[in-house]
Design a protein around this motif. Structure first.
Motif, PDB file in Angstrom:
ATOM      1  N   HIS A 145       0.836  -1.206   0.000  1.00  0.00           N
ATOM      2  CA  HIS A 145       0.000   0.000   0.000  1.00  0.00           C
ATOM      3  C   HIS A 145       0.874   1.260   0.000  1.00  0.00           C
ATOM      4  O   HIS A 145       0.650   2.193  -0.787  1.00  0.00           O
ATOM      5  CB  HIS A 145      -0.900  -0.039   1.252  1.00  0.00           C
ATOM      6  N   ASN A 179      -1.922   0.180  14.362  1.00  0.00           N
ATOM      7  CA  ASN A 179      -2.729   1.403  14.434  1.00  0.00           C
ATOM      8  C   ASN A 179      -2.586   2.034  15.811  1.00  0.00           C
ATOM      9  O   ASN A 179      -2.763   1.365  16.833  1.00  0.00           O
ATOM     10  CB  ASN A 179      -4.207   1.087  14.172  1.00  0.00           C
ATOM     11  N   GLY A 218      -3.810   6.436  13.110  1.00  0.00           N
ATOM     12  CA  GLY A 218      -3.526   5.883  11.783  1.00  0.00           C
ATOM     13  C   GLY A 218      -2.503   4.773  11.902  1.00  0.00           C
ATOM     14  O   GLY A 218      -2.251   4.271  13.002  1.00  0.00           O
ATOM     15  N   ARG A 224      -6.612  -3.370   9.888  1.00  0.00           N
ATOM     16  CA  ARG A 224      -6.224  -2.783  11.171  1.00  0.00           C
ATOM     17  C   ARG A 224      -5.407  -3.784  11.984  1.00  0.00           C
ATOM     18  O   ARG A 224      -5.605  -4.993  11.892  1.00  0.00           O
ATOM     19  CB  ARG A 224      -7.462  -2.418  12.000  1.00  0.00           C
ATOM     20  N   ARG A 261       1.919   4.205  -3.035  1.00  0.00           N
ATOM     21  CA  ARG A 261       1.684   5.638  -2.824  1.00  0.00           C
ATOM     22  C   ARG A 261       2.995   6.425  -2.758  1.00  0.00           C
ATOM     23  O   ARG A 261       3.046   7.527  -2.221  1.00  0.00           O
ATOM     24  CB  ARG A 261       0.843   5.834  -1.562  1.00  0.00           C
ATOM     25  N   ASP A 312      -6.721  -0.395   4.644  1.00  0.00           N
ATOM     26  CA  ASP A 312      -7.979  -0.860   5.239  1.00  0.00           C
ATOM     27  C   ASP A 312      -7.872  -2.071   6.169  1.00  0.00           C
ATOM     28  O   ASP A 312      -8.891  -2.584   6.609  1.00  0.00           O
ATOM     29  CB  ASP A 312      -9.019  -1.100   4.141  1.00  0.00           C
ATOM     30  N   HIS A 321      -3.076   6.430   5.491  1.00  0.00           N
ATOM     31  CA  HIS A 321      -4.400   6.859   5.944  1.00  0.00           C
ATOM     32  C   HIS A 321      -5.514   5.932   5.467  1.00  0.00           C
ATOM     33  O   HIS A 321      -6.425   5.577   6.230  1.00  0.00           O
ATOM     34  CB  HIS A 321      -4.651   8.293   5.450  1.00  0.00           C
ATOM     35  N   ASP A 322      -5.463   5.529   4.188  1.00  0.00           N
ATOM     36  CA  ASP A 322      -6.584   4.745   3.646  1.00  0.00           C
ATOM     37  C   ASP A 322      -6.256   3.252   3.535  1.00  0.00           C
ATOM     38  O   ASP A 322      -6.868   2.537   2.743  1.00  0.00           O
ATOM     39  CB  ASP A 322      -7.003   5.307   2.272  1.00  0.00           C
TER      40      ASP A 322
END
Lengths: 320, 320
Positions: free
Chosen positions: B71, B217, B188, B138, B75, B136, B133-134
């Protein structure tokens, strides 16, 4: 597996100043070799191995080892090539230790070798012997007859701790080898430690020989005898004559053995088995419990020694 | 430094069948990481890191760790990128262990960092927080308040062996942190272990973040507090406020802290110091003598904890 000396990027960059090796991008300690500390370096030009020589390697021998690798590589033998410094030297100093940069050799050592690999090995060994012919530095074999006697003097009194009767058996063996050891076989530079972990393959093709830190001058056929021990016994102790035949045929396809070498082969194999038995026995008796080093069983080589003692002629190794 | 599991080329080639990674040319165990076994692979296409997860990593957490790296890399964060198998999975099995292939990241960790590196680190940390941040999946922080209480329950009775008075001091500290720990700070994905050896530089430029195996998190500012402890104390125990200022300014140049985060910073730094004190104390009390692992001194983090206890406001960290 070991990294004995830790280095940092400041010292390393300083060390690299003396070389034309490009810009350093990364370095990682690698878990290979039991004598030295090894690091894999990436620069913006090529991967390299950095070796720091720990105390078991005598700095006086480095011109022989590193010069030999350079000599062999220049003659087409696939082996690690030392990168010279700008001043021409083959090694410098890092963290107070002699240190060399050496080309990275692709390939993997075989955990499970077959006869076809032994044939490749034999041919590569013979090519190395021929390529080493005109190398002009000499290094005596510290682990031949004289060295065996020294090792045995330090271990004999405790040998029966490992197996009852060993003291007498090895004393007799050593006396016989001193009496009969050949004196007039073809000599040259030998690798002297060509175990499977020092021979790289890519697929079934031999891609290189590494670790020349036991190399020395001795009988060429003794190197072949070392390989007979290192490559041709199975895990259960059985001698695999198919592998031995392939090894010797591979060797002879490049450098035919003369009659005296063939006749001496069983005796050379006994000597070679004794050599590894003695170093293992010494380590076994002197390495403290709990040390990081894995102790190798000396009795493995006692079994090999007994096998070769029963061999009447090199024909039993598969020689036709 | 460790290679816990040895692999051979037959098993490795079989493992690689599930990947589109090219032909294997070499692999070497590397002496990095204390939790897992790591190997550097060369194929005819690229270098790769092979990680075998040993028992301290819970396989159930691998989709979080590996998915997070994927992820973040997608980014634009420079971090190791897991190579997916042909079936899309991010890890397979090798030698009975979960195993992943991960891109090789160039760079070296700094043995001697300066304020300018802390500034780079702060900015990279903030970019990582924003990029995460996004994400998904946890994962709760197993080493926050609840985990500290568990660790302390196992160590408290023997703490005074390490330093007299510790049992009372830490019991009081833990009670205070339980009482005052923030509940409403921005949350986050945090790295949670961004020590110098997990941050690579080429020259003075940060080239990547590695080792996401404590990621979870939690409060974003808690990650910054971990870096304050891991990067801003000198070897003599002195707090280097120039480094701290640079770290926080670097962070805020990408993601400004809100008023509640700034106010909480000294408390978060106390909590972070306690977290590393407690894991080190537990290891100190339970690791057998003679084990291969180097035990880290828990008292180093006790000193950090006491320093943060004396801090009245985040201004003392150099915040203007």
């Amino acid at each position: 597996m070991a990294v004995y000396t830790d280095i940092n990027e400041v010292e390393l960059k300083d060390f690299l100043q003396a070389y034309d090796a490009g810009t350093l991008l990364s370095f990682k300690g690698i878990a290979e070799g039991v004598e030295n500390s090894n690091f894999l370096l990436h620069t913006d030009r090529f991967p390299l191995i950095l070796t720091l020589y720990e105390k078991r390697v005598d700095e006086n021998d480095l011109p022989f080892y590193l010069g030999l690798m350079q000599h062999l590589a220049e003659r087409g033998i696939s082996c690690p090539l030392p990168l010279p410094r700008s001043d021409g030297a083959l090694y410098g100093e890092l963290c107070g230790r002699p240190a060399a940069l050496i080309s990275f050799l692709e390939g993997m050592w075989l955990r499970k070798s077959e006869a076809k690999h032994c044939r490749e090995l034999g041919a590569a060994l013979a090519r190395m012997h021929i390529a080493g012919h005109d190398f002009d530095i000499r290094r005596e074999n510290a682990l031949s007859l004289k060295g065996w006697v020294d090792l045995w003097d330090k271990s004999a009194a405790r040998a029966d701790e490992v197996q009852p009767g060993l003291e007498n058996e090895i004393t007799d063996e050593l006396a016989l080898l001193e009496d009969r050891w050949p004196v007039d076989l073809p000599e040259g530079v030998i690798h002297a430690d060509l175990f499977p972990d020092n021979v790289f393959f890519i697929g079934d093709e031999l891609s290189g020989l590494i670790d020349f830190y036991f190399a020395c001058n001795d009988f060429l056929a003794y190197d072949l005898a070392i390989c007979l021990n290192a490559w041709c016994f199975e895990k259960d102790g059985a001698f695999n004559v198919t592998k031995a035949r392939a090894l010797i045929e591979g060797y002879q396809s490049v450098r035919p053995l003369n009659a005296a070498e063939i006749e001496a082969l069983p005796l050379l194999a006994r000597g070679s088995a004794l050599r590894f038995f003695l170093t293992r026995l010494y380590d076994w008796l002197t390495t403290p419990e709990g040390a990081l080093v894995v102790k190798k069983d000396p009795l493995e080589y006692l079994r090999y020694l007994r096998f070769h003692r029963s061999v009447k002629s090199a024909g039993e190794y598969g020689l036709s």
